[in-house]
Write an enzyme that holds these catalytic residues in place. Structure first.
Site, PDB file in Angstrom:
ATOM      1  CB  SER A 166      -0.900   0.025   1.241  1.00  0.00           C
ATOM      2  OG  SER A 166      -1.450   1.319   1.385  1.00  0.00           O
ATOM      3  CG  HIS A 210      -3.883  -1.485  -1.727  1.00  0.00           C
ATOM      4  ND1 HIS A 210      -5.011  -2.223  -2.046  1.00  0.00           N
ATOM      5  CD2 HIS A 210      -4.251  -0.667  -0.724  1.00  0.00           C
ATOM      6  CE1 HIS A 210      -6.013  -1.855  -1.266  1.00  0.00           C
ATOM      7  NE2 HIS A 210      -5.579  -0.909  -0.449  1.00  0.00           N
ATOM      8  CG  ASP A 239      -5.018   2.550   0.683  1.00  0.00           C
ATOM      9  OD1 ASP A 239      -5.986   1.777   0.611  1.00  0.00           O
ATOM     10  OD2 ASP A 239      -3.894   2.203   1.095  1.00  0.00           O
ATOM     11  CG  MET A 257      -8.020   7.436   2.166  1.00  0.00           C
ATOM     12  SD  MET A 257      -6.977   7.462   3.629  1.00  0.00           S
ATOM     13  CE  MET A 257      -6.556   5.724   3.759  1.00  0.00           C
ATOM     14  CG  HIS A 269      -9.189   0.435  -0.760  1.00  0.00           C
ATOM     15  ND1 HIS A 269      -8.618   0.177   0.472  1.00  0.00           N
ATOM     16  CD2 HIS A 269     -10.524   0.545  -0.527  1.00  0.00           C
ATOM     17  CE1 HIS A 269      -9.565   0.138   1.392  1.00  0.00           C
ATOM     18  NE2 HIS A 269     -10.730   0.375   0.820  1.00  0.00           N
ATOM     19  CG  MET A 283     -11.237   3.714   1.697  1.00  0.00           C
ATOM     20  SD  MET A 283      -9.705   3.620   2.658  1.00  0.00           S
ATOM     21  CE  MET A 283      -8.517   3.584   1.322  1.00  0.00           C
ATOM     22  CG  MET A 293     -11.674  -2.574   4.859  1.00  0.00           C
ATOM     23  SD  MET A 293     -10.134  -2.148   4.021  1.00  0.00           S
ATOM     24  CE  MET A 293      -9.255  -1.242   5.296  1.00  0.00           C
ATOM     25  N   GLY A 343      -3.059   4.157   7.772  1.00  0.00           N
ATOM     26  CA  GLY A 343      -2.128   3.042   7.838  1.00  0.00           C
ATOM     27  C   GLY A 343      -1.637   2.872   9.264  1.00  0.00           C
ATOM     28  CG  ASP A 394      -6.184  -2.692   3.038  1.00  0.00           C
ATOM     29  OD1 ASP A 394      -5.124  -2.419   3.633  1.00  0.00           O
ATOM     30  OD2 ASP A 394      -6.800  -1.871   2.324  1.00  0.00           O
ATOM     31  N   GLY A 443      -3.063  -3.733   8.938  1.00  0.00           N
ATOM     32  CA  GLY A 443      -2.331  -4.394  10.021  1.00  0.00           C
ATOM     33  C   GLY A 443      -1.724  -5.722   9.623  1.00  0.00           C
TER      34      GLY A 443
HETATM   35  C1  DX5 Z   1      -6.397   1.784   5.345  1.00  0.00           C
HETATM   36  C2  DX5 Z   1      -5.895   1.394   3.991  1.00  0.00           C
HETATM   37  C3  DX5 Z   1      -4.791   0.417   4.004  1.00  0.00           C
HETATM   38  C4  DX5 Z   1      -3.548   0.887   4.714  1.00  0.00           C
HETATM   39  C5  DX5 Z   1      -2.845  -0.315   5.251  1.00  0.00           C
HETATM   40  O1  DX5 Z   1      -7.520   2.578   5.192  1.00  0.00           O
HETATM   41  O2  DX5 Z   1      -6.955   0.827   3.224  1.00  0.00           O
HETATM   42  O3  DX5 Z   1      -4.488  -0.010   2.673  1.00  0.00           O
HETATM   43  O4  DX5 Z   1      -2.687   1.591   3.886  1.00  0.00           O
HETATM   44  O5  DX5 Z   1      -1.747   0.088   5.998  1.00  0.00           O
HETATM   45  P1  DX5 Z   1      -1.030  -0.882   7.025  1.00  0.00           P
HETATM   46  O6  DX5 Z   1      -0.571  -2.089   6.243  1.00  0.00           O
HETATM   47  O7  DX5 Z   1       0.078  -0.067   7.562  1.00  0.00           O
HETATM   48  O8  DX5 Z   1      -2.059  -1.272   8.050  1.00  0.00           O
HETATM   49 ZN    ZN Z   2      -6.486  -0.069   1.241  1.00  0.00          ZN
END
Ligand code: DX5
Ligand code: ZN
Length: 220
Positions: free
Chosen positions: A11, A36, A38, A40, A69, A71, A140, A147, A178, A180
């Site tokens: 990501s 990936h 993200d 937002m 992805h 959001m 999720m 992240g 996705d 953690g």
């Molecule tokens: C959270 C994102 C993830 C995030 C994951 O909203 O969708 O893709 O970047 O980050 P890590 O792997 O650090 O949890």
């Molecule tokens: Zn994501």
């Protein structure tokens, strides 16, 4: 043991934003299967990242599939822009619009692969009537928006149920997790049935991207 190949999708959210092109090239060279991205909007999730202009600029930096992805809400007005920017796969949250079926049809109509994302509180039933329009289901394992959050083990059961649902359908649907995902939590995701692992911090926070990707892939 994993019964299917495990793909790793770093990501970009955890990358150095001052060097996004270089970071994209680096993870591709390090063996990432997908990138990936993200997206937002500060409305659907409490954070703002980047939009189609950045995706388009990065598209020239690597040949691996771009896994976008979304959001954002609404998502429908922006699907074409992300498709034209070079997304290969576009995932949406059911809560982002009133007509998930139509949204997935639109993504497919743009010639892209389609995904449905299930938040921690979103039940499996949110996707079961649109499996025919899904190339990917994303579970999720954190609440979306940031992240570096801790993995929610409560989502492992959902992954296992979806694995059974996908296998029973006979469809070619990727099962992605996705949030953690680390060397410690990856084996549990793989054992539950996930076959695409998103990892931000665990890849971009590591000194050796290839080593981190290899460790995640081999986990399980
Ligand atoms: C959270 C994102 C993830 C995030 C994951 O909203 O969708 O893709 O970047 O980050 P890590 O792997 O650090 O949890
Ligand atoms: Zn994501």
């Amino acid at each position: 043991m994993p019964q299917r190949p495990v793909r790793i999708a770093p990501s970009l959210l955890a990358a150095d934003f001052a060097r996004l092109g270089e970071e994209t090239r680096a993870v591709a060279a390090a063996g990432a299967d997908w990138l990936h991205l993200d997206i937002m909007d500060g409305h659907f999730v409490p954070n703002i990242s980047f939009g189609p202009v950045v995706v388009k600029a990065l598209r020239r930096q690597a040949a691996i599939p771009f896994d976008v992805h979304l959001m954002i809400a609404p998502a429908d007005p922006y699907l074409q822009a992300f498709a034209e920017a070079g997304a290969d796969l576009i995932s949406v949250h059911p809560e982002a619009g009133p007509h998930l079926h139509r949204t997935l049809q639109t993504i497919r109509g743009l010639g892209k692969k389609s995904g449905v994302v299930l938040n921690p509180a979103t039940p499996v039933s949110a996707v079961e009537n649109v499996l025919d329009l899904c190339d990917l289901i994303l579970v999720m394992s954190v609440n979306p928006g940031f992240g570096g959050q801790s993995f929610l083990a409560s989502q492992l059961g959902k992954i296992a149920i979806l694995r059974q649902m996908i296998d029973a359908s006979g469809r070619d649907i990727a099962l992605q997790v996705d949030g953690g995902v680390t060397e410690e939590t990856a084996p549990r995701c793989i054992q539950a049935g996930a076959d695409v692992l998103v990892a931000g911090t665990a890849v971009f926070g590591a000194p050796d991207y290839a080593g981190a990707i290899g460790a995640l892939r081999g986990a399980g």
